[in-house]
Scaffold this active site. Sequence first.
Site, short mmCIF file in Angstrom:
data_model
loop_
_atom_site.label_atom_id
_atom_site.label_comp_id
_atom_site.label_asym_id
_atom_site.label_seq_id
_atom_site.Cartn_x
_atom_site.Cartn_y
_atom_site.Cartn_z
N ARG A 110 -50.77 12.64 66.85
CA ARG A 110 -50.34 11.79 65.73
C ARG A 110 -51.51 11.52 64.78
O ARG A 110 -51.35 11.56 63.55
CB ARG A 110 -49.79 10.46 66.27
CG ARG A 110 -48.40 10.54 66.84
CD ARG A 110 -48.01 9.27 67.58
NE ARG A 110 -48.66 9.19 68.88
CZ ARG A 110 -48.51 8.18 69.73
NH1 ARG A 110 -47.75 7.14 69.40
NH2 ARG A 110 -49.12 8.18 70.91
N CYS B 236 -54.35 7.24 68.03
CA CYS B 236 -53.08 7.07 68.70
C CYS B 236 -53.45 6.89 70.18
O CYS B 236 -54.45 6.24 70.46
CB CYS B 236 -52.15 8.25 68.44
SG CYS B 236 -52.93 9.87 68.65
#
Length: 326
Positions: free
Chosen positions: A156, A150
């Site tokens: 994430r 990410c």
Amino acid sequence: MNQWHYGRYSRGRDFTARAPPKKKGKNQIPERWKDYLPVGQRMPGTRFIAFKVPLQKKFEAKLMPEECFSPLDLFNKIQEQNEELGLIIDLTYTQRYYKVEDLPKTISYIKILTVGHQVPDSGTIFQFKSAVKEFLKRNKNNDKLIGVHCTHGLNRTGYLICRYLIDVEGMRPDDAIELFNRCRGHCIERQNYIENLQKRRVRKNQNASASRSGGLEDSAHLTEQVHTTNKPVNKGPKKSRRGGHLESSQHVQTQSSAYSFRKWSQNQSVYQRGFVPPPGPAGEDYSQRRFFWSMRPNGSQATHHKKWIAASYQRPFYPASWEWNV
């Protein structure tokens, strides 16, 4: 109208003396990007390796030479680990950091638009799992890695990798989080991500439970005790500038609407004081030992270079509706 693309965020009235935030320029370095190691290590027993987003050349004017991390640098760093990258899964919610054309043509590239701060929705999770399973099915006779990033290659990225290990490989949530943290060199920060992962139930019918039996090969990395500090960052999900859901087919963006095959790495000496230590001492035979998870400060700073192959990756599943164009 798709709310994902057309939703608008309003600041409302501002009764404070603060000036509104400046709009980020196209060549601005991502916030806190310099604070994170460029590339982690391969996660033993898996094909995963996490790294922060590489930046194309136009960003280098705002970086010191030692801070630069381009697609070419990514390739070199993974080669330094004696590994080969086969797929990049890009989770950033922008197209500005690098171009697919900057990647070697031997590497596959998939973009799954993933909003930051909030827990990824079911569509995003499904796409991630599907992409991983399809790649493993097509590459079961080699040992190529799946690189995931990410912006920082941490929150994430960590959530989706751990979610795969929990839901598909049957690993216990705390074990998956601990493994990711150690190999990335940083801990997942966002408390809402951690809490969501910890609520996941491990499937009891897995053929190879990664955290209980033979799913992961035993290693110094897994038996080494490690102290982890998961500090919350903005405990609740921030309000997104874009809301709603996007259908699966719209999430994945690739060059020429197909997955282009492209190929790629890590300097282990960059681990610094304060980060989660890299894997434990090399040169020891742990083949007869059963790994376990426990907590202890001041884990070993040594590294190892052994490869680990999970038997469970020989049993991929993939939905019939998926298309992979070569």
